[in-house]
Design an enzyme around this catalytic site. Sequence first.
Site, PDB file in Angstrom:
ATOM      1  N   GLU A 247       0.801  -1.219   0.000  1.00  0.00           N
ATOM      2  CA  GLU A 247       0.000   0.000   0.000  1.00  0.00           C
ATOM      3  C   GLU A 247       0.844   1.285   0.000  1.00  0.00           C
ATOM      4  O   GLU A 247       0.804   2.081   0.937  1.00  0.00           O
ATOM      5  CB  GLU A 247      -0.978  -0.021   1.180  1.00  0.00           C
ATOM      6  CG  GLU A 247      -1.951  -1.188   1.071  1.00  0.00           C
ATOM      7  CD  GLU A 247      -3.039  -1.204   2.124  1.00  0.00           C
ATOM      8  OE1 GLU A 247      -2.957  -0.392   3.075  1.00  0.00           O
ATOM      9  OE2 GLU A 247      -3.963  -2.019   2.013  1.00  0.00           O
ATOM     10  N   GLU A 497      -4.996  -8.554  -0.762  1.00  0.00           N
ATOM     11  CA  GLU A 497      -5.735  -8.273   0.471  1.00  0.00           C
ATOM     12  C   GLU A 497      -7.207  -8.085   0.145  1.00  0.00           C
ATOM     13  O   GLU A 497      -7.559  -7.333  -0.761  1.00  0.00           O
ATOM     14  CB  GLU A 497      -5.221  -7.023   1.201  1.00  0.00           C
ATOM     15  CG  GLU A 497      -3.968  -7.230   2.010  1.00  0.00           C
ATOM     16  CD  GLU A 497      -3.635  -6.041   2.906  1.00  0.00           C
ATOM     17  OE1 GLU A 497      -4.567  -5.333   3.340  1.00  0.00           O
ATOM     18  OE2 GLU A 497      -2.437  -5.839   3.179  1.00  0.00           O
TER      19      GLU A 497
END
Length: 770
Positions: A247, A497
Site C-alpha cells: 500500500e 488483500e
Amino acid sequence: MAPLRLRIEGRTFRDTNNREVTLRGINVAGDAKFPTSPNLPSHKFDHFYEGDDVSFVGRPFSVDEAHLHFSRLKRWGYTLIRYIFTWEAIEHAGPGQYDEAWVQHTIQVLRLAKDYGFYVFMDPHQDVWSRFTGGSGAPMWTIYACGLNPRAFPATEAAWVHNTYPNPADYPKMIWATNYTRLACQVIFTMFFAGKAFVPKAIIDGKNIQDYLQDHFVSACRHLALRIQEAGDLENGVVIGWESMNEPNRGLVGFQDISVIPSEQKLQKGPSPTAWQAILLGSGRSCEMAIWDFGGLGPYKSGTTLVDPKGEMAWLPADYDDSKYGWKRDPDWKLGECIWAQHGIWDTSSDELLKKGYFAKDPESGRKIDYEYFTNKWFMSYYRKHREAITSVYSNAIMFCQPPVLEIPPSLKGTEDDDRNMVFSPHYYDGVTLMMKKWNRYWNVDVFGILRGRYLSPAFAIKIGETAIRNCFRDQLSAIRREGVDYMGNHPCVFTEIGIPYDMDDKYAYKTGDYSSQSSAMDANHFALEGCGANGYTLWVYTTMNNHEWGDLWNGEDLSIVSTDDKLLPLSPSANAKGQKSASASSTSSDDRSSPAFSESRSNKNSLASPRNLKQTLSTTSMASLQRSNTPAEIGSNPGYRAAEAYVRPSPIATVGNVISYGFDLRNCTFSLVLESTDVATEEVSTEVFLPEYHFPKDNIAVEVSSGKWTISVDDADGGMIQVLKWQHEKGPQSLTVKGVKKRQGTSLGQEEEAPGYLEQCWQSGCAIM
C-alpha cells in the site's frame, strides 16, 4: 535446472504438468506487525520508544506452533501464503544492522511451509510507514533520519498512535489509516518516493533522503532474499515470489494546493487537517480544523476542534545528538526547523504560506502531477529498484506489483517493464462494511465506479438488495482486474488483500455466537473473487493471538479468520463438540467409468479410519490451545465458528486446460466449474478440486460431470488432511457440478440447522415485497 514449480504463462499460473493453478491464499500473520520482545501489540505503551532494542523472532509464530497453523490452513484448502514481515524485523537496531536470528527463524518457518506444500510469496509489509507513525513497517531510526521526533507526535497530531493514546480502548476505529494524511506520513512518503525532486536539501551520508531510505529498504529485502537462497532448499521449492511495498502512498506529491483538502482524498475521520494545518501543528502552532465522521456515502463534516501543541514541535530539536546511528547529515539540513520552511514553502516568522502549489508540478518537466503521474514516475522508479534487487538473487522470481491502492495502475503495457514474471496484486475492501463495522444487506455503494467517474452523482452508485450488492462487489473486482490488463499488460491478477471486520454491530456476534452477518459478508466477498476472473487471492488475515477484546491486537482492527475466543470449524458437519471424526481415507469414484453424465457418490462404511497427519495429530479445538485470552465474559462466553463456513469453501487446485468460470453457492452448497481444454485429463494428470469435508461429507455428495470419470479421496499429502476430487475428462469445453449438504450460516455451536431462504426470512420479518 529443475522445472519451476510455478510459472507464469500469459495471464495464468501453470504447474509442472502445465495445468492452470488457481491460488487460494491467506495473509500470515497479523501478529508479524509488532515485536515479540518486548511483546508490544498496539494497545500497550511500556518500552514503546525503545524501538532499537526489539526482536521479531517468533513472528509470525514459533517453529513449534508452525505445524498447528500450517496444518490448519492446509486443511481449509489454502495453497498460497502471503508471508508478512516488516523492515523493522530485519533492520531495527540501526542502518545496515541486520537481525540474523530473525532471518534464521524465518528460514525455519519457510522450511515447514515447504513441508506442507504451500506456495509462498514474501510481503515487505507497511501501514502508514511504521509502528511509530501509527502503523507498521519501517524501523524507528528512519523517523529520526527524516528529521522527525516521534515522541512529539501525540501533542502535534503528526500521527495518531494507538500505543500512546491516553485510553487505548477508546482509540477510534479505523482512524489509523488517516495517518496517511497527517504530517509524519506526508513528510516521510514524500521523502521516500520523491525526495530528490521536492526535498533537495535533505542529504544524509552524501545521499538524498530518497535514495538513503530506498537503498536501505531494498538492501534489507535483498539480504533476506540472499539468505533464503543460501539456505539451499527454499528458492522455487516454496518461495515463488516477492511483492513490492504494501500500500504505497504519494505523501504530498501532486497536491495542487496544500491549504485545502484534495477532492480525491476520500478517507477522512476525526480531526482532519489540511496539509498546511498539519505543517503548522508540526511547528507548535495551534489550529482549528474540521472533524469528520464516516457515513454510508462516505465522510461528512460533523464539527470543528482546536488542536494546540503548546509550542511542541514534531521536528527533532536543534540540540539533538545526531551521532547515535552513525550517519552524517548535511549542514544545509537544519534540525529544529520545519523542512518545508527550509525549502521556502512558508515563512516561520509570519506563519505565511508562500508556495501553496509547491508539490503541484514536477520540478524537472514542469508537468502537472496527478496520482497517475506519480505512479508512473516515482512509484515505478522505486519498483524497478526493488525488482532489480530481488531478481539479482532470484532470476526467476515472480514479482507481485502493487501500485497505490485503487489508483490507476502504471502504464507498462508494451514497455520494458512489461515483465512476463509480473503479477498485478491489487487490494480491495468493502469500505462501507469496513468503516461502519456493519454488514448492510439492504444497500451498498459502487466505490470503484465513483472513483473512476462512472456516475453523475454518488447517489446513482447505490446498489439495493443483497443480490445487487454481491454483483456490485464482483463487478468492482472485475473492473480492477481488467484495468490491470489494460494498463500493465496480460498478466495474472491476485488480490493480495481482501477481508471483513468481525467486530460488527458492537461485537454482537461475540455476545451471542451468531455470525450470520459475518458469514454473509464473507460469502459476498468470495462470490466476487470467484466471479471476477482473477487468478487467486490472499485473504486478510490469519492472526494467531486474536481475541474478542482487542481483535488483531493492532489499531483496533479485527479481521482475523481465527480467534482464541472462538471454535474452529469441524472437519465434517457430523463432528461433535468433544472430538472429530474425519471422513474416509478411501476413494469414492463415479459409477460409470466410461463417460457418466451424472454420478452419485457412495461411501464405504467399513473404512472410517482417520488419516494420520504427517506432522502431528491435530483436533479441531479452540485457538486457546496455544493462546489463552483474558477477554471479559460478556464478549467471550458464546464462541462461534467465526463464519468459517463462508471461507472454508471448494476451489479448483489445478485444471487441465483453462478455467472459464467457477464458484460456490454457499446457501445451496453447490460448486460449479467450467473449463476449456486442448488435452485429455488422465489419471496421472487430472483436474483437481478441493472439497472441504464440512460442506461435502463423503457419504453425502452428488457429482455431475460432462465427460470422463472422477474420484474423491482424503489423504495426508503435504501434511494436511484434505479431500480432493480428481477428474479425468475429455478435450474441449467441460463442466463439473458438486452438491453437498445445505446448512444454516453463521450460527453458534450446536445451532447448524438449515436456514430459511430469502423469501422465508422476508416473511418472518414482516416485510413487503414490491
